[in-house]
Design an enzyme around this catalytic site. Structure first.
Site, PDB file in Angstrom:
ATOM      1  N   HIS A 186      79.783  52.344  33.810  1.00  0.00           N
ATOM      2  CA  HIS A 186      78.831  52.267  34.167  1.00  0.00           C
ATOM      3  C   HIS A 186      77.415  52.214  32.306  1.00  0.00           C
ATOM      4  CE1 HIS A 186      77.465  56.175  34.724  1.00  0.00           C
ATOM      5  NE2 HIS A 186      77.013  56.431  34.033  1.00  0.00           N
ATOM      6  N   ASP A 217      85.194  54.223  37.186  1.00  0.00           N
ATOM      7  CA  ASP A 217      83.972  54.214  35.739  1.00  0.00           C
ATOM      8  C   ASP A 217      84.632  55.073  35.004  1.00  0.00           C
ATOM      9  OD1 ASP A 217      81.490  54.276  35.776  1.00  0.00           O
ATOM     10  OD2 ASP A 217      81.004  56.297  35.991  1.00  0.00           O
ATOM     11  N   SER A 296      75.947  60.831  30.963  1.00  0.00           N
ATOM     12  CA  SER A 296      77.215  59.341  31.301  1.00  0.00           C
ATOM     13  C   SER A 296      77.933  59.862  30.690  1.00  0.00           C
ATOM     14  CB  SER A 296      76.609  58.180  32.166  1.00  0.00           C
ATOM     15  OG  SER A 296      75.616  58.879  33.093  1.00  0.00           O
TER      16      SER A 296
END
Length: 442
Positions: A186, A217, A296
């Site tokens: 993402h 992911d 992230s």
């Protein structure tokens, strides 16, 4: 009267006469006859020294000679100087002396202060600590948190990707010496022209997107820079609740940030994704290390500096995702799963997805818990193990399954070909089977 007072003056009609001691008189001339000197001892009177020569003196009044008081031999009075009489040249001299004195005093004070600082104080003043022991050099053990942070930091990067409507900012870490970097899908999802990597020392490099797997992911990007320092990979199956961990990354674009915490839980089922988009499943490592937007893709490392997870999502009380922040609930993809997916992407450009060969019913929680199989693929792993539609799987390799999402996330942890033990219910009976997981044909 003393003999010195036998002189007497009288006023007669024919002029001034002096009465002599023998009774005769002598006419006064223009000046009186000479008088013998009178001493103060003979006078005995507090009058002036020439009182006897005063023609107006009362002859019956006592007389004495009073000598004038000589000036005091003390210091002369301080001369008074007119302040307006100081010349311009004098003012310059005064100013020069004042400035020179101030500079001299400042230099002397600074030198004394420096000397006293080196000596640890003045004379008998209070000295804090042991004055005979110098503080040791700041050398931290390699296995301390600071030692781990120093060792891992050069392998952590900030990832910037141009996407529609702006720039996506996340984190990543170097996986190989020749420039492969692991991050979250993402972070680079929707990137229009590759990405830019910012290294720990502030240098930058362009990166190409090698591949990504939306469901897990995980994404891999590549930079053209030799001799990079890769991270050391750990074993996510070897960690335990309570183990110390460090989270690295660029939260809120604050590069080179490190936070500490512990492993709060294992195999925490995560189902994430934007509405209408790809749904992501994984059995995550939960930690209370502070993780925020921008973390992230960054590494979660154990106490030995080995990467055990990839920071991915957080739970927040904020309704708006843009306002979400750390509340001590962060989740990382186990590194065993992330490393396997990354290796597939590097080798083939895409990742294999591990399946059990059955479709689960996600219509809600079953009475008594478990994941109900709505269909079983003919010839698939579940069918080969003797399972049928309607069976309810309650455990996978000893891990509790409460609903269909749990089963999907747990299966994704394993590599294709792994053999797992499955416990399930069929009607009122409880069964178990060994299932060899497979890769999705897609």
């Amino acid at each position: 009267m003393n003999r010195s007072t036998d002189w007497e003056a009288a006023n007669v009609t024919d002029g001034w006469h002096w009465h002599q001691p023998d009774g005769t008189t002598t006419p006064a001339t223009s000046s009186p006859p000479p008088r013998p000197p009178v001493t103060p001892q003979d006078a005995g009177s507090p009058w002036w020294s020439d009182a006897l020569g005063d023609p107006w003196r009362d002859p019956r009044a006592p007389a004495a000679v009073v000598l004038p008081t000589p000036p005091s031999p003390g210091n002369a009075p301080e001369p008074v100087t007119d302040p307006d009489s100081v010349s311009r040249r004098g003012m310059r001299s005064v100013l020069f002396i004042a400035v020179f004195s101030a500079l001299l005093a400042g230099a002397l004070g600074g030198s004394l202060g420096y000397a006293l600082a080196l000596r640890g104080g003045v004379g008998g003043g209070t000295v804090l600590g042991d004055p005979n022991e110098a503080p040791p050099a700041a050398q931290r053990p390699p296995d301390s948190l600071a030692g781990v942070a120093e060792r891992v930091a050069p392998s952590v990067v900030t990832v910037r990707a141009a996407v529609k409507g702006g720039t996506s900012i996340g984190s990543g870490f170097v996986a190989t010496t020749d420039g492969y970097v692991i991050t979250n899908d993402h972070v680079v999802e929707g990137a229009t022209s590759g990405a830019t990597v910012v290294f720990n020392d502030g240098s930058t490099a362009s990166a190409s997107i090698v591949g990504h797997d939306a469901e897990s992911d995980i994404a891999v990007i590549k930079v053209s820079r030799p001799n990079l320092v890769p991270v050391e990979f750990g074993d996510s199956e070897a960690i335990a609740v309570g183990d110390p961990v460090l989270a690295f990354g660029s939260p809120l674009a604050l590069a080179n940030t490190v936070t500490a915490g512990i492993v709060s839980a294992l195999d925490r089922t995560i189902q994430s994704g934007e509405p209408g988009g790809q749904v992501r499943y994984y059995a995550a490592i939960q930690t209370d290390a502070a993780v925020n937007q921008g973390n992230s893709g960054g590494p979660l490392v154990d106490g030995g500096g080995r990467v055990v997870g990839v920071n991915s999502v957080i739970k927040s009380l904020a309704v708006d995702d843009d306002q979400a922040g750390n509340i001590g609930l962060a989740f990382a993809i186990p590194i065993n799963q992330a490393k396997r997916v990354a290796q597939d992407i590097i080798d083939t450009g895409k990742a294999r997805r591990t399946v059990i060969g059955a479709t689960v019913d996600n219509g809600g929680r079953n009475p008594g818990g478990g994941a109900r199989l709505s269909a079983v693929d003919a010839g698939g792993p579940a069918a080969a193990a003797g399972m049928r539609a309607g069976d309810v799987i309650t455990k996978l390799d000893g891990r509790q399954v409460e609903e269909g999402t749990d089963l999907i996330a747990l299966v994704r942890k394993y590599a294709p070909g792994s053999v797992v033990t499955v416990e399930y219910r069929r009607g009122n009976s409880r069964e178990s089977a060994s299932v060899t997981l497979a890769a999705d044909a897609k």
